[in-house]
Design a protein around this motif. Structure first.
Motif, mmCIF file in Angstrom:
data_model
loop_
_atom_site.group_PDB
_atom_site.id
_atom_site.type_symbol
_atom_site.label_atom_id
_atom_site.label_comp_id
_atom_site.label_asym_id
_atom_site.label_seq_id
_atom_site.Cartn_x
_atom_site.Cartn_y
_atom_site.Cartn_z
ATOM 1 N N ASP A 262 50.761 77.229 108.659
ATOM 2 C CA ASP A 262 50.138 76.238 107.934
ATOM 3 C C ASP A 262 48.857 76.061 108.858
ATOM 4 N N VAL A 263 48.949 76.178 110.130
ATOM 5 C CA VAL A 263 47.321 75.278 111.313
ATOM 6 C C VAL A 263 46.696 76.444 111.154
ATOM 7 N N LEU A 264 46.902 77.625 111.103
ATOM 8 C CA LEU A 264 46.051 78.887 110.571
ATOM 9 C C LEU A 264 45.340 78.534 108.990
ATOM 10 N N ARG A 265 45.657 78.087 107.915
ATOM 11 C CA ARG A 265 45.613 78.217 106.396
ATOM 12 C C ARG A 265 44.651 77.034 106.633
ATOM 13 N N GLU A 266 44.581 75.876 107.460
ATOM 14 C CA GLU A 266 44.108 74.843 107.286
ATOM 15 C C GLU A 266 42.247 74.796 108.203
ATOM 16 N N LEU A 267 43.044 76.054 109.314
ATOM 17 C CA LEU A 267 41.776 75.714 110.426
ATOM 18 C C LEU A 267 40.571 77.033 109.446
ATOM 19 N N VAL A 268 41.407 77.751 109.051
ATOM 20 C CA VAL A 268 40.263 79.049 108.268
ATOM 21 C C VAL A 268 39.651 78.507 107.657
ATOM 22 N N ARG A 269 40.417 77.877 106.513
ATOM 23 C CA ARG A 269 39.683 77.031 105.226
ATOM 24 C C ARG A 269 38.756 75.869 105.521
ATOM 25 N N ARG A 270 39.234 75.217 106.225
ATOM 26 C CA ARG A 270 38.019 73.851 106.721
ATOM 27 C C ARG A 270 37.063 74.427 107.006
ATOM 28 N N TYR A 271 36.919 75.397 108.429
ATOM 29 C CA TYR A 271 36.031 75.932 108.842
ATOM 30 C C TYR A 271 35.021 77.275 108.645
ATOM 31 N N GLN A 272 35.856 77.685 107.594
ATOM 32 C CA GLN A 272 35.828 79.181 107.034
ATOM 33 C C GLN A 272 35.229 79.749 108.382
ATOM 34 N N LEU A 273 35.991 79.995 109.250
ATOM 35 C CA LEU A 273 36.296 80.849 110.038
ATOM 36 C C LEU A 273 37.117 82.327 110.593
ATOM 37 N N GLU A 274 36.624 82.750 111.114
ATOM 38 C CA GLU A 274 36.172 84.805 111.220
ATOM 39 C C GLU A 274 37.549 84.658 112.305
ATOM 40 N N GLN B 147 48.616 92.039 119.322
ATOM 41 C CA GLN B 147 49.340 90.542 118.315
ATOM 42 C C GLN B 147 49.020 89.710 118.437
ATOM 43 N N ASP B 148 48.170 88.737 118.849
ATOM 44 C CA ASP B 148 47.633 87.915 119.122
ATOM 45 C C ASP B 148 46.404 87.353 118.285
ATOM 46 N N ILE B 149 45.952 86.523 118.101
ATOM 47 C CA ILE B 149 44.794 86.203 117.155
ATOM 48 C C ILE B 149 43.651 84.772 117.355
ATOM 49 N N LEU B 150 42.768 85.648 117.292
ATOM 50 C CA LEU B 150 41.325 84.557 118.113
ATOM 51 C C LEU B 150 40.544 83.755 116.568
ATOM 52 N N LEU B 151 40.478 82.852 116.560
ATOM 53 C CA LEU B 151 39.971 82.151 115.805
ATOM 54 C C LEU B 151 38.380 82.129 116.703
ATOM 55 N N CYS B 152 37.396 82.563 115.529
ATOM 56 C CA CYS B 152 36.376 83.113 115.781
ATOM 57 C C CYS B 152 34.764 82.218 115.250
ATOM 58 N N GLY B 153 33.674 82.119 116.091
ATOM 59 C CA GLY B 153 32.890 81.678 115.590
ATOM 60 C C GLY B 153 32.980 79.883 115.314
ATOM 61 N N ILE B 154 32.654 79.595 116.183
ATOM 62 C CA ILE B 154 33.811 77.632 116.250
ATOM 63 C C ILE B 154 32.344 77.420 116.954
#
Ligand code: SRM
Ligand code: SF4
Length: 597
Positions: A401-413, A420-427
């Motif tokens: 849920d939080v990943l969806r919300e953050l990716v949607r709001r900030y259009q993060l790659e 098996q980890d995830i990086l949220l980029c371009g912040i």
């Protein structure tokens, strides 16, 4: 080396090279005949997509793999409950915001409601019914994703360091991974893929890159061409088996470079341009219990190749494996067996038919380290990324849920790491606080992001989706890691331990490189491997065949205690290497039953 020694099996003449008996395909692995008859990976899949059955025939299943999907059953159910797993292709683990949001929704609407970050840096969806496959796959393609060649006897997802650093050799490594992925993309199969999933809409063709176009225009040794005009590199039988390439920079071993069929370590000039690459060949993890002729293997160094020749070299190695890999026994079809059986000198000599560039002595590399990029870091371009530990790569519940919300709001790659980890980029700097507060809400506090054991541990999916699983892995792993952490604490051990677990010996989480590898061998029992290193530089050794998971602490406490008392400056893996297998066994808290095995 005589011409006979290096003569290839002719790719598109199935009777050549002794593959077939005179009257048919008896000596060729069944899958070879299926590929050959498939019209470049269309049939019988295309026909079976039209029927009402809940599942595909075995023949269609083999072809489906090349389209990035596996047919599976839920092994928790007594009755056969068919569904499809879908795996994406995402070189270097890059998943743009639009694609991620599409995947997130598809998982909920058609799948089992989760996404799974894989050890080769992509996402899998599980639980897709056959009748929804076209919708789901078409949606992925229309959102600029692809599953083409994510599975099957073909080049798989190309790995590269996930961190979006904009300095040093990282951008060049990422560009090379994209180039290799484009170079080894099947051509005729791409047509079949688009026909099946997006009604032949060529707008979704995977684009080539300028470097690949240049290499493909240059004259290449005749042997590189398969002889099949439609599928010039692979030919109509594609590769004998899966083929895996990983690219990295010196010192960063996040991609487990020695486990790849072809590993490339790039060197760059002061402007960050590719000047060349150290090349490693013949790594691979897959093995079968009690079959000593199958084994995990680390790649051998081949040499250093100059920047402008790297892509030609990659193509040459793929073509060589295409022609010389074993097409009679799938168990021995990987490049690692060719390198092991015939030697790296033979490979070098044979390569001269496929590659006219220079292979020079290897360049020096610094000590390799498993980089995991967790927590907040600068990208180097004024932006930040944040690395989130994801237990066994499973994206579900509040994290999803939080990943969806953050990716949607900030259009993060997003970038998926080999851990098996995830990086949220371009912040942007002014977005950091808002993002961290959402992460805090699901327990991903700044301090929790670098927890030593869990951050490094990986486990394969195993039960209930994997048809080859002998034991649990993903579902058992959180508890196993917690037990390791408790054991470390009780012995006063400060150092992290690299633990990897699988449900069978195929090695999907690369357990044979870990300091402690647990490899499912019988219900509730695991083969214990010790002696890999934190930098993923050495193959571990099997020490026990059937360790009951319930006895983990009893068995490991004495050897861990000995390590921390006598050699705590070394890593646990390096400490284990100082002992023979017999001596190591004596250091374990084994019971007489275990010792008899
Ligand atoms: Fe794997 C087969 C999952 C990385 C070696 N692997 C499978 C299948 C498709 C089972 C099957 O054939 O029916 C598994 C699907 C399980 C499921 O329910 O999702 C499966 N492999 C995975 C993933 C999802 C594990 C994970 O925890 O993330 C990884 C997907 C990677 C990707 O995105 O492409 C995955 N598999 C690996 C790796 C690691 C790597 O590539 O870096 C290896 C070891 C390296 C290697 O290839 O040697 C690996 N998988 C295998 C093998 C053994 C191959 C061999 O040469 O013997 C099999 C079995 C086979 O191919 O016959 C296999
Ligand atoms: Fe399945 Fe074995 Fe791979 Fe685990 S290691 S996912 S059990 S094939």
């Amino acid at each position: 080396m005589s011409a006979v020694d290096t003569a290839p099996l002719t790719q598109n003449a199935p009777t050549a090279g002794g593959l077939l008996s005179e009257n048919g395909a008896s000596r060729m692995a069944k899958v070879e005949a299926l590929k050959l008859a498939s019209d470049h990976l269309r049939e019988p899949l295309a026909s079976e997509l039209e029927n009402e059955e809940s599942h595909f025939s075995n023949g269609a299943v083999q072809i489906l793999k090349f389209h990035g999907s596996y047919q599976q059953t839920n092994r928790d159910q007594r009755h056969r409950d068919w569904s499809m797993m879908l795996r994406l292709r995402s070189p270097g683990g890059r998943v743009p915001a639009q694609l991620y949001l599409a995947l997130d929704e598809l998982a909920d609407r058609y799948g089992n409601g989760t996404l799974r970050a894989t050890t080769r840096q992509t996402f899998q969806l599980h639980g897709i019914p056959k009748q929804d496959l076209r919708t789901v796959l078409g949606t992925i393609v229309r959102n600029l994703g692809s599953t083409l060649a994510a599975c099957g006897d073909i080049n798989r997802n190309v790995m590269a360091p996930a961190a979006p650093y904009t300095t040093g050799g990282y951008p060049a490594a990422r560009r090379l991974a994209d180039d290799v992925a484009a170079l080894l993309t099947p051509q005729a199969a791409m047509g079949a893929y688009l026909d099946l999933w997006v009604d032949g809409d060529m707008a979704y063709r995977l684009r080539s890159t300028p470097k690949v176009r240049t290499v493909n225009r240059q004259p290449a040794p005749a042997a590189v061409h398969s002889g099949d005009e439609q599928e010039p590199l692979y030919g109509s039988r594609y590769m004998p088996r899966k083929f895996k390439v990983g690219v990295t920079v010196p010192g960063d071993n996040s991609i487990d470079v020695l486990t790849q069929d072809l590993g490339l370590v790039v060197f760059t000039d002061t402007m960050g341009r590719l000047s060349g690459a150290n090349v490693y060949v013949g790594g691979g993890m897959g093995r079968t219990h009690n079959k000593e002729d199958t084994f995990a293997r680390t790649a051998d160094p081949l040499g250093y190749v100059q920047g402008r020749q790297v892509l030609a070299l990659v193509k040459a190695v793929a073509a060589l494996q295409r022609d010389h890999g074993d097409r009679q026994s799938r168990r021995h079809a990987r490049l690692k067996y060719l390198v092991h059986n015939r030697g790296v000198d033979w490979l070098k000599a044979s390569l001269s038919n496929y590659f006219h560039g220079d292979v020079r002595p290897l360049r020096n590399e610094p000590v390799r380290k498993l980089e995991h990029y967790l927590g907040w870091q600068r990208q180097g371009d004024g932006l930040w990324f944040v690395g989130l530990p994801v237990m066994t790569g499973r994206v579900a519940g509040p994290l999803k849920d939080v990943l969806r919300e953050l990716v949607r709001r900030y259009q993060l790659e997003l970038r998926v790491t080999p851990n098996q980890d995830i990086l949220l980029c371009g912040i942007a700097p002014n977005q950091k606080q808002g993002i961290q507060s959402r992460l805090d809400a699901i327990g991903l506090h700044r301090s929790a992001m670098a927890e030593p054991t869990a951050s490094h541990g990986i486990a394969c999916p195993a039960l209930p989706t994997c048809g080859l699983a002998i034991t649990e892995s993903e579902r058992a792993f959180p508890d196993v890691l917690a037990r390791f952490d408790a054991l470390r604490r009780s012995l006063g051990i400060q150092q992290p331990l690299l633990v990897r677990m699988t449900g069978c010996p195929n090695g999907c989480s690369r357990p044979y490189m870990a300091e402690v590898g647990l490899v499912g061998s019988a219900a509730g029992h695991y083969q214990l491997w010790l002696g890999g290193t934190p930098g993923l530089t050495t193959l571990a050794r099997p020490v026990l065949d059937r360790l009951p998971l319930a006895d983990l602490e009893t068995v490991l406490r004495p050897v861990l205690s000995r390590w921390v008392r006598t050699a705590a400056t070394k890593s646990f893996g390096t400490f284990c290497q100082d002992y023979t297998t017999e001596e190591l066994r004596d250091l374990l808290g084994t019971t007489p039953v275990m010792r008899q095995q």
